[in-house]
Structure formats: structure tokens, C-alpha cells
Design a protein around this motif. Structure first.
Motif, PDB file in Angstrom:
ATOM      1  N   ASN A  81      27.886 -95.000  17.583  1.00  6.33           N
ATOM      2  CA  ASN A  81      28.666 -96.030  18.280  1.00  6.33           C
ATOM      3  C   ASN A  81      28.728 -95.792  19.782  1.00  6.33           C
ATOM      4  OD1 ASN A  81      30.245 -93.773  18.359  1.00  6.33           O
ATOM      5  ND2 ASN A  81      32.036 -94.692  17.393  1.00  6.33           N
ATOM      6  N   GLY A  82      27.942 -94.827  20.276  1.00  9.20           N
ATOM      7  CA  GLY A  82      27.905 -94.562  21.708  1.00  9.20           C
ATOM      8  C   GLY A  82      29.056 -93.726  22.231  1.00  9.20           C
ATOM      9  N   MET A  83      29.905 -93.187  21.334  1.00 11.67           N
ATOM     10  CA  MET A  83      31.082 -92.429  21.759  1.00 11.67           C
ATOM     11  C   MET A  83      30.875 -90.930  21.592  1.00 11.67           C
ATOM     12  SD  MET A  83      33.622 -93.919  23.176  1.00 11.67           S
ATOM     13  CE  MET A  83      34.948 -92.771  22.833  1.00 11.67           C
ATOM     14  N   THR A  84      29.783 -90.393  22.105  1.00  8.30           N
ATOM     15  CA  THR A  84      29.557 -88.953  22.010  1.00  8.30           C
ATOM     16  C   THR A  84      30.525 -88.178  22.895  1.00  8.30           C
ATOM     17  OG1 THR A  84      27.863 -89.050  23.741  1.00  8.30           O
ATOM     18  CG2 THR A  84      27.120 -89.198  21.445  1.00  8.30           C
ATOM     19  N   ASN A  85      31.193 -88.857  23.856  1.00  3.67           N
ATOM     20  CA  ASN A  85      32.150 -88.169  24.717  1.00  3.67           C
ATOM     21  C   ASN A  85      33.579 -88.246  24.188  1.00  3.67           C
ATOM     22  OD1 ASN A  85      32.597 -90.868  25.219  1.00  3.67           O
ATOM     23  ND2 ASN A  85      32.850 -90.629  27.441  1.00  3.67           N
ATOM     24  N   ALA A  86      33.748 -88.660  22.932  1.00  3.82           N
ATOM     25  CA  ALA A  86      35.094 -88.797  22.366  1.00  3.82           C
ATOM     26  C   ALA A  86      35.831 -87.462  22.345  1.00  3.82           C
ATOM     27  CB  ALA A  86      35.009 -89.375  20.946  1.00  3.82           C
ATOM     28  N   PHE A  87      35.111 -86.346  22.135  1.00  2.17           N
ATOM     29  CA  PHE A  87      35.744 -85.032  22.103  1.00  2.17           C
ATOM     30  C   PHE A  87      36.479 -84.754  23.411  1.00  2.17           C
ATOM     31  CE2 PHE A  87      35.036 -80.256  22.544  1.00  2.17           C
ATOM     32  CZ  PHE A  87      36.176 -79.927  21.833  1.00  2.17           C
ATOM     33  N   GLY A  88      35.914 -85.199  24.530  1.00  2.00           N
ATOM     34  CA  GLY A  88      36.558 -84.984  25.821  1.00  2.00           C
ATOM     35  C   GLY A  88      37.857 -85.741  25.981  1.00  2.00           C
ATOM     36  N   THR A 114      29.157 -78.582  20.834  1.00  2.00           N
ATOM     37  CA  THR A 114      29.971 -79.188  21.881  1.00  2.00           C
ATOM     38  C   THR A 114      29.397 -78.777  23.234  1.00  2.00           C
ATOM     39  OG1 THR A 114      31.561 -77.362  22.129  1.00  2.00           O
ATOM     40  CG2 THR A 114      32.007 -78.997  20.412  1.00  2.00           C
ATOM     41  N   THR A 115      29.528 -79.658  24.222  1.00  2.00           N
ATOM     42  CA  THR A 115      29.025 -79.349  25.559  1.00  2.00           C
ATOM     43  C   THR A 115      30.106 -79.644  26.587  1.00  2.00           C
ATOM     44  OG1 THR A 115      28.089 -81.562  25.883  1.00  2.00           O
ATOM     45  CG2 THR A 115      26.658 -79.892  24.918  1.00  2.00           C
ATOM     46  N   CYS A 116      30.150 -78.794  27.612  1.00  2.00           N
ATOM     47  CA  CYS A 116      31.142 -78.936  28.674  1.00  2.00           C
ATOM     48  C   CYS A 116      30.428 -79.058  30.005  1.00  2.00           C
ATOM     49  CB  CYS A 116      32.079 -77.727  28.672  1.00  2.00           C
ATOM     50  SG  CYS A 116      33.559 -77.983  29.661  1.00  2.00           S
ATOM     51  N   ASP A 117      30.426 -80.264  30.547  1.00  5.54           N
ATOM     52  CA  ASP A 117      29.762 -80.547  31.818  1.00  5.54           C
ATOM     53  C   ASP A 117      30.630 -81.540  32.587  1.00  5.54           C
ATOM     54  OD1 ASP A 117      26.977 -79.255  31.882  1.00  5.54           O
ATOM     55  OD2 ASP A 117      26.995 -80.158  29.897  1.00  5.54           O
ATOM     56  N   ILE A 118      29.996 -82.533  33.221  1.00  9.76           N
ATOM     57  CA  ILE A 118      30.742 -83.604  33.865  1.00  9.76           C
ATOM     58  C   ILE A 118      31.532 -84.383  32.821  1.00  9.76           C
ATOM     59  CG2 ILE A 118      30.501 -85.790  35.121  1.00  9.76           C
ATOM     60  CD1 ILE A 118      28.205 -84.485  36.663  1.00  9.76           C
ATOM     61  N   GLU A 119      30.917 -84.573  31.656  1.00  8.05           N
ATOM     62  CA  GLU A 119      31.618 -85.091  30.480  1.00  8.05           C
ATOM     63  C   GLU A 119      31.683 -83.985  29.430  1.00  8.05           C
ATOM     64  OE1 GLU A 119      33.137 -87.863  29.606  1.00  8.05           O
ATOM     65  OE2 GLU A 119      32.689 -89.174  31.302  1.00  8.05           O
ATOM     66  N   ILE A 120      32.623 -84.098  28.510  1.00  9.76           N
ATOM     67  CA  ILE A 120      32.740 -83.161  27.391  1.00  9.76           C
ATOM     68  C   ILE A 120      32.362 -83.925  26.134  1.00  9.76           C
ATOM     69  CG2 ILE A 120      34.329 -81.740  26.048  1.00  9.76           C
ATOM     70  CD1 ILE A 120      35.905 -81.267  28.630  1.00  9.76           C
TER      71      ILE A 120
END
Length: 393
Positions: free
Chosen positions: A230-237, A209-215
Motif C-alpha cells: 500500500n506504499g506505507m513502508t514508512n509506517a514504522f517511523g 528496519t532502517t533508520c535514515d531520513i525516513e524510518i
């Protein structure tokens, strides 16, 4: 032959890729171990190893420990048969990394990003810096296996106003630098590099997991990146922490993004300063609206109590969301990366929160680690994903 690995799918090439991948995974391995893992006949294995050697993809010579007879020969890949370029584009800093086939960094360029500009102007800047990097290390374009580029932040921003696609970017770069080009997600690249360099031999279910401008988050199961198709790598955020929380840009209320992302931390700091809370940030800027991420990092380095309190609160909610994700996916290894992980006690607070929540589930044996390569890991993995495309197609 590496190019044939990507473009040819006959039986012989598939067997060569299997052997090459095993040798790469184990760093060094004997013929007997290869036979045991592949089930190949000794004559077939010997013939294929000879072909890999003739093409300079593997080498041998160092001997393993004897078990009673002659010491066995150990095979290793030749990491300098070709080189990889990885590029990470973000709104804060961008990075270009030159690495060998073992993902060992040879050199890098760090570029501080300015005001938003045309995607093509940005790509031209990277081409210029990339050529300088190759020149500094006396490498030729012909030696580059390919270029991987992660543009999550900039691509989101650009696509609000233009019709630029990943394919457009790949074709534009390929016209400038004639080699294989691929565009992908930064968190997938970072997960791949962390996994390949540090956890390949010990982890079957890996989560980053990464925490930046997006999570963002990425999963690797049995050596294969399975997230982000599906392009939703920021779903965790956009995991909901509190339905009564603030409205997120996605339209929901109380998303993790509104608690733990860099924009959320910045907004909270600005709010508290305007409410009159004491902070050394008032010595760094005249107006709270002038605060940027670099100013916040400076305040954290100077142990500003208010900034650290807000960071600890962000870490707590991040830990709550991460524990939920662990309960759902049950990885054996979790790595936390991104800009915030090395700041203050962010990682320690995240880990403590997760461990407290998981005490009720003793059968879950997940271990949690900070990213070992905090700053160049995305670009390093972008280059590594190029090699994955060659070996796993």
C-alpha cells in the motif's frame, strides 16, 4: 528461458521455476533432495533438470558426500547466465550495483547527490553511469535481466510538485535501456537482499528496519516480501512513542520519526548548539544552521560527546519502538539497517533496549543483527527483486 519464467504460466514453466528456486535456495542440492522437497516423479524431475541444464540455467559436476554408494551429483544455478542492475536513489548518496544471479556484487557506482533537480535529469545521470559501469566490467545490455530502482526519498520529494508516477519512470528508463524495469520500495529491496544472502535457510519470519531520513520496515514471511503493497513502508517511523511529544510532519505528536530519524537528530543538534552546549561542531561550522548530515557524521567519527549523547537517545527510542514491533509481529530474525546503524554505538544501544524490554516475554526468541551490507544493500536488493519477479509471478 528466464524471460519465459516471467511471461509464461503453463504447468511446465511452473515446475521449472520450482526446481530452479530450490536449487538457488540451497546453493547446491542433489536429485534425491529435490524429489523429497517437490514430490515429483523421478522421470519428470530428470527431464526438467535436463532442460534447465540445456538452457545453461544450472550446472552440475561437483559431487556430494557419499552415503555408501556413488557420490551424488550436486546441482547449482549458473549465476552468470544473466546479470542484474539495482539502483538506489536517495537525497544523500545514490548507488548503482551490478550483480550476478546469486546477488554477488560485481561492481558499483556511488553518486553524491546535489541540489534537487528534475527526476528525468536524475534518471539521465543514472543511465550514463550505468552504461559506464557495464563498460568497465565488459557487460552488454543484452546480458542484463532487468533493472530495479528504489527512489523512496527522491520520489516523495518529486511528487510534491509533479505528476510523475512509477510507471512513467519505468517507461522512461526502458526507452533508454531496453530491458525489464521495475520501481519499488528501498526497504523491501534491502530486506530481500539481506534475507536471500544471509538468512534464507534459517529464517521463516524476517523483519528489517532502517533508520535514515525516513524510518521504514519490511517483513518477509515464508520467503515472500509481504510489506509495502500500500506504499506505507514508512509506517514504522510513525509509531507513536509519546503523545505529548513534538508534532510530526504527518500531523501526529510524538512519532518515532521525531526522535530517531536523521532530520530529528540534526534538529536536536542545532537546537543544543544554539542553547550554547559545548561541541566540536562549532569548529566545523560557523553557524548551526549550516550543519548537514555529513558534518554530523564527521563529528561522530571524531567522538564529539554531544553528538554521541543525542545519537544514544535516538537509539533508545528506536529500541522502544522496535520492541513494540517485535511483540506485534514476533519475527524470528530482525536486522537493523540504514545510515545510522554503523554510527557510534547506535546498534548496540538499540539491541540492549530491545533485549531489556523483551525479558518479560521469554517465549519470544527473536535474534537481532546489524545489516551486513550497510551501504549497497538497497541497490543489491533492487536487482534481486527483478529476479524475484521472474521466478514468482
Amino acid at each position: 528461458m528466464l524471460e519465459a519464467f516471467r511471461t509464461t504460466q503453463n504447468s511446465k514453466i511452473k515446475k521449472l521455476k520450482i526446481l530452479y528456486n530450490l536449487i538457488r535456495k540451497h546453493a547446491s542440492i542433489t536429485v534425491e533432495e529435490l524429489l523429497a522437497e517437490t514430490g515429483m516423479k523421478p522421470a519428470t524431475c530428470a527431464r526438467l533438470l535436463d532442460e534447465l541444464s540445456k538452457n545453461d540455467l544450472i550446472n552440475s559436476g561437483k559431487l556430494g558426500a557419499s552415503t555408501g554408494g556413488r557420490k551424488p551429483i550436486l546441482y547449482r544455478i549458473n549465476p552468470e547466465k544473466a546479470y542484474l542492475i539495482g539502483i538506489e536513489v536517495t537525497n544523500i548518496y545514490s548507488t548503482i550495483v551490478l550483480s550476478d544471479l546469486n546477488l554477488k556484487e560485481i561492481g558499483h557506482k556511488k553518486i553524491k547527490m546535489g541540489a534537487p533537480t528534475s527526476i528525468y535529469r536524475t534518471l539521465d545521470k543514472f543511465v550514463e553511469q550505468l552504461l559506464d559501469l557495464l563498460s568497465e566490467h565488459e557487460k552488454q545490455i543484452a546480458e542484463i535481466l532487468g533493472i530495479g530502482i528504489s527512489i523512496d526519498d527522491l520520489f516523495d520529494q518529486v511528487n510534491q510538485n509533479t505528476d510523475v508516477t512509477p510507471s512513467d519512470i519505468e517507461h522512461y528508463l526502458a526507452a533508454k535501456i531496453p530491458t525489464y524495469i521495475m520501481v519499488g520500495s528501498g526497504v523491501n529491496f534491502a530486506a530481500l537482499a539481506e534475507y536471500r544472502v544471509h538468512y534464507w535457510q534459517t529464517s521463516d519470519r524476517f523483519l528489517l528496519t532502517t533508520c535514515d531520513i525516513e524510518i521504514r520496515s519490511a517483513e518477509i514471511v515464508a520467503g515472500v516480501v509481504i510489506s509495502g503493497s500500500n506504499g506505507m513502508t514508512n509506517a514504522f517511523g510513525h509509531t507513536i512513542i509519546d503523545t505529548n511529544g513534538s508534532r510530526c510532519y504527518c500531523g501526529s505528536y510524538g512519532c518515532l520519526h521525531t526522535y530517531s530519524s536523521l532530520p530529528a537528530i540534526k534538529a536536536k543538534i542545532q537546537h543544543d548548539l544554539k542553547q550554547g552546549k559545548a561541541s566540536m561542531l562549532t569548529d566545523l561550522v560557523e553557524n548551526p544552521d549550516e550543519i548537514d548530515y555529513f558534518t554530523i557524521f564527521q563529528a561522530l567519527e571524531q567522538d564529539d560527546p554531544m553528538s554521541h549523547e543525542i545519537l544514544k537517545n535516538a537509539a533508545y527510542y528506536y529500541g522502544i519502538a522496535l520492541s513494540n514491533l517485535i511483540l506485534t509481529t514476533q519475527p524470528d530474525t530482525v536486522v537493523c539497517g540504514g545510515t545510522l546503524v554503523p554510527k557510534g554505538t547506535f546498534f548496540e544501544d538499540v539491541k540492549r533496549t530491545v533485549e531489556e524490554r523483551l525479558k518479560a516475554f521469554p517465549k519470544i526468541k527473536t535474534t537481532i543483527h546489524p545489516a551486513k551490507e550497510s551501504y549497497e544493500i538497497v541497490a543489491q536488493g533492487a536487482g534481486g527483486m527483478v529476479l524475484e519477479r521472474f521466478l514468482n509471478n
